[in-house]
Design an enzyme around this catalytic site. Structure first.
Site, PDB file in Angstrom:
ATOM      1  N   GLU A 289       0.954  47.528 -19.961  1.00 41.69           N
ATOM      2  CA  GLU A 289       0.836  49.116 -18.759  1.00 41.69           C
ATOM      3  C   GLU A 289       1.830  49.814 -19.555  1.00 41.69           C
ATOM      4  O   GLU A 289       1.673  50.671 -19.414  1.00 41.69           O
ATOM      5  CB  GLU A 289       0.739  48.393 -17.358  1.00 41.69           C
ATOM      6  N   HIS A 310     -12.111  25.768 -28.226  1.00 42.18           N
ATOM      7  CA  HIS A 310     -13.313  25.993 -29.013  1.00 42.18           C
ATOM      8  C   HIS A 310     -14.311  26.503 -27.508  1.00 42.18           C
ATOM      9  O   HIS A 310     -15.278  26.059 -27.898  1.00 42.18           O
ATOM     10  CB  HIS A 310     -13.428  24.149 -27.499  1.00 42.18           C
ATOM     11  N   LYS A 424      -8.842  55.340 -10.007  1.00 43.71           N
ATOM     12  CA  LYS A 424      -8.577  55.589  -8.692  1.00 43.71           C
ATOM     13  C   LYS A 424      -9.615  57.269  -8.148  1.00 43.71           C
ATOM     14  O   LYS A 424     -10.084  56.386  -6.911  1.00 43.71           O
ATOM     15  CB  LYS A 424      -7.835  55.803  -8.116  1.00 43.71           C
TER      16      LYS A 424
HETATM   17  O1  LIG Z   1       2.907  47.996  -6.073  1.00 42.86           O
HETATM   18  P1  LIG Z   1       1.560  49.080  -6.038  1.00 42.86           P
HETATM   19  O2  LIG Z   1       2.039  50.218  -5.759  1.00 42.86           O
HETATM   20  O3  LIG Z   1       1.138  48.746  -4.955  1.00 42.86           O
HETATM   21  O4  LIG Z   1       0.809  48.851  -7.213  1.00 42.86           O
HETATM   22  C1  LIG Z   1       1.100  47.673  -7.792  1.00 42.86           C
HETATM   23  C2  LIG Z   1       0.061  48.298  -9.046  1.00 42.86           C
HETATM   24  O5  LIG Z   1      -0.531  48.912  -9.386  1.00 42.86           O
HETATM   25  C3  LIG Z   1       0.043  50.118 -10.287  1.00 42.86           C
HETATM   26  O6  LIG Z   1       1.087  50.960 -10.033  1.00 42.86           O
HETATM   27  C4  LIG Z   1      -1.173  50.401 -11.508  1.00 42.86           C
HETATM   28  O7  LIG Z   1      -1.946  50.673 -10.240  1.00 42.86           O
HETATM   29  C5  LIG Z   1       0.241  48.780 -11.495  1.00 42.86           C
HETATM   30  O8  LIG Z   1       1.460  49.655 -12.018  1.00 42.86           O
HETATM   31  C6  LIG Z   1       1.705  48.321 -10.504  1.00 42.86           C
HETATM   32  O9  LIG Z   1       1.585  47.200 -10.549  1.00 42.86           O
END
Ligand SMILES: O=P(O)(O)OC[C@H]1O[C@](O)(CO)[C@@H](O)[C@@H]1O
Length: 448
Positions: A289, A310, A424
């Protein structure tokens, strides 16, 4: 006190020491930039000095909260979160727990996770499990709006209120979220949950040493002070005052970027200890990320050896030569099993009789490194004296600091994650979320 160490000698057949040393100036400049906050993503550098800035009062608050929850004699603590909001806690708790912890009767609750997937069966089976158990919930979301944990918590919140009544449920729920914004902050304030704040300037994948990780790790019965001390010592050992030739975070960043330039596009984090499987999952988010941007970046992968020798051993030995490996090598194990002598010796293993099983594991590790290097796979080795809270803290900070330096060497912003929004948006459009009407129309046309 021993420290974790980095050995990159088995990359020198593929890249030169001179080429690695050529990164010195940049490595030191970028390390300083992380502390001076002078480069991209500088709003999210709260993790850089986090270990040395954690107050005793904060640690006491976390420990007291864990003790209060544990006083309820919980069988289970459900940690609701996804990505950086669960992987750090999962990685540390797994690394420190008995391999068969779920069958152990312990004073501390069994920590299990939810909201890290959208599996109806997972959630349904968790709900059934919890019906017969004493449990609490830690719900974690920095944004407070991530769908997966929000969906899971909506279901689990109703269940825990139905089971214990609203008032007692509030005493069994802890929220970890933003100081002032987001749906979870609003809910926690309205419901009166004990809440901990995720600092604005610490991104999810760098947040394990904030309450995001510390609460669950403390509730699991582990020593968060030792974890923080390990990270604090590694913060000092990788500070800008420590020159490149002595700075393992800077060196790891340089070696991986030089290998990447030489066509090694995939880094495989290797462990020979199954308890470190989720440490690799945490590391994959941290590097994937942070660096996977602008069509660039080393793809972070992981294997559990010798098991995956394996399954993936063939590819690593003879597949496309775009790989390099970083081996997490644990120097000492916690237990003793000696290989017994067997009179029949039908398995022909009597040559191992009297040896520690770990000696076999270590020779498998060395034999594999030699075979893979011979096969064209450069190998780095991170030696960990033992798997405990202190050295996990060192490892966490080592990889975090190296990641920041490496991302700047790659010339990306290591601290944002714009790419995560695409799925999303599509998911909400397909689910016909209010406000997504146009996106819904467009995506349905795409599917015709
Ligand atoms: O803590 P949040 O805001 O729910 O985000 C959870 C995870 O989702 C992300 O924002 C990615 O969508 C990550 O960077 C983060 O660790």
């Amino acid at each position: 006190m021993e420290n974790i160490s980095l050995d990159f000698n088995r990359t020198l057949g593929f890249i030169s020491q001179e080429s690695i040393d050529s990164y010195k100036a940049d490595a030191e400049k970028f390390n300083l930039a992380l502390h001076d906050k002078t480069m991209r993503g500088n709003d999210f550098l709260g993790w850089v000095n986090l270990p040395s800035s954690i107050s005793n009062e904060h640690i006491e608050d976390v420990e007291a909260t864990a003790a209060k929850l544990s006083a309820k004699k919980l069988d289970i603590l459900v940690v609701v979160g996804i990505g950086g909001s669960y992987l750090g806690a999962k990685a540390v708790i797994d690394a420190l727990s008995n391999n068969f912890q779920q069958f152990q009767d312990t004073d501390a609750p069994h920590v299990i996770f939810a909201g890290q997937n959208i599996s109806e069966d997972y959630l349904a089976e968790l709900r059934v499990l919890l019906q017969g158990k004493e449990y609490g919930i830690v719900v974690i979301s920095k944004s407070g709006t991530t769908t997966e944990p929000a969906l899971a918590f909506r279901v689990l919140k109703k269940d825990i209120e139905d089971k214990y009544g609203k008032e007692e449920a509030v005493n069994r729920i802890i929220a970890v979220t933003d100081a002032s914004k987001g749906a979870l902050r609003q809910l926690a304030t309205e419901e009166g949950y004990k809440t901990f704040v995720i600092p604005d300037d610490v991104g999810g994948r760098f947040s394990v040493l904030t309450p995001v990780g510390l609460i669950a790790i403390a509730c699991a019965g582990f020593d968060i002070r030792a974890l923080i001390n390990g990270a604090k010592d590694m913060e000092a050992q990788t500070s800008p005052e420590v020159k490149f030739e002595d700075n393992i975070a800077a060196q790891y960043a340089a070696v991986r970027n030089e290998l990447y330039k030489k066509g090694k596009k995939i880094e495989i984090l290797v462990n020979y200890n199954p308890k470190l499987h989720y440490f690799a999952e945490w590391w994959k988010q941290l590097y994937g990320e942070s660096e996977g941007k602008e069509g660039k970046g080393i793809y972070p992968s992981s294997v559990d050896f010798s098991s995956d020798l394996h399954s993936m051993g063939q590819y690593i030995q003879e597949g496309e030569r775009t790989l390099f490996e970083t081996v997490l090598s644990v120097k000492s194990v916690d237990n003793t099993v000696l290989v017994p002598k067997d009179e029949a010796n039908l398995d022909s293993l009597n040559f191992l009789a009297g040896k520690h099983v770990d000696e076999v594991n270590k020779m498998a590790e060395l034999g594999t490194v030699l075979a893979h290097v011979d096969g064209g796979v450069p190998n780095l080795r991170v030696e960990i004296p033992k798997v405990d809270e202190y050295y996990l803290g060192q490892m966490i900070y080592f990889f975090e600091k190296a990641c920041g330096i490496s991302g700047y060497m790659l010339d990306v912003n290591p601290f944002d994650q714009p790419g995560v929004e695409a799925y999303k948006k599509n998911m909400f459009a397909l689910l016909e979320k209010p406000g997504y009407e146009q996106a819904t129309e467009e995506i349905k046309k795409k599917l015709k």
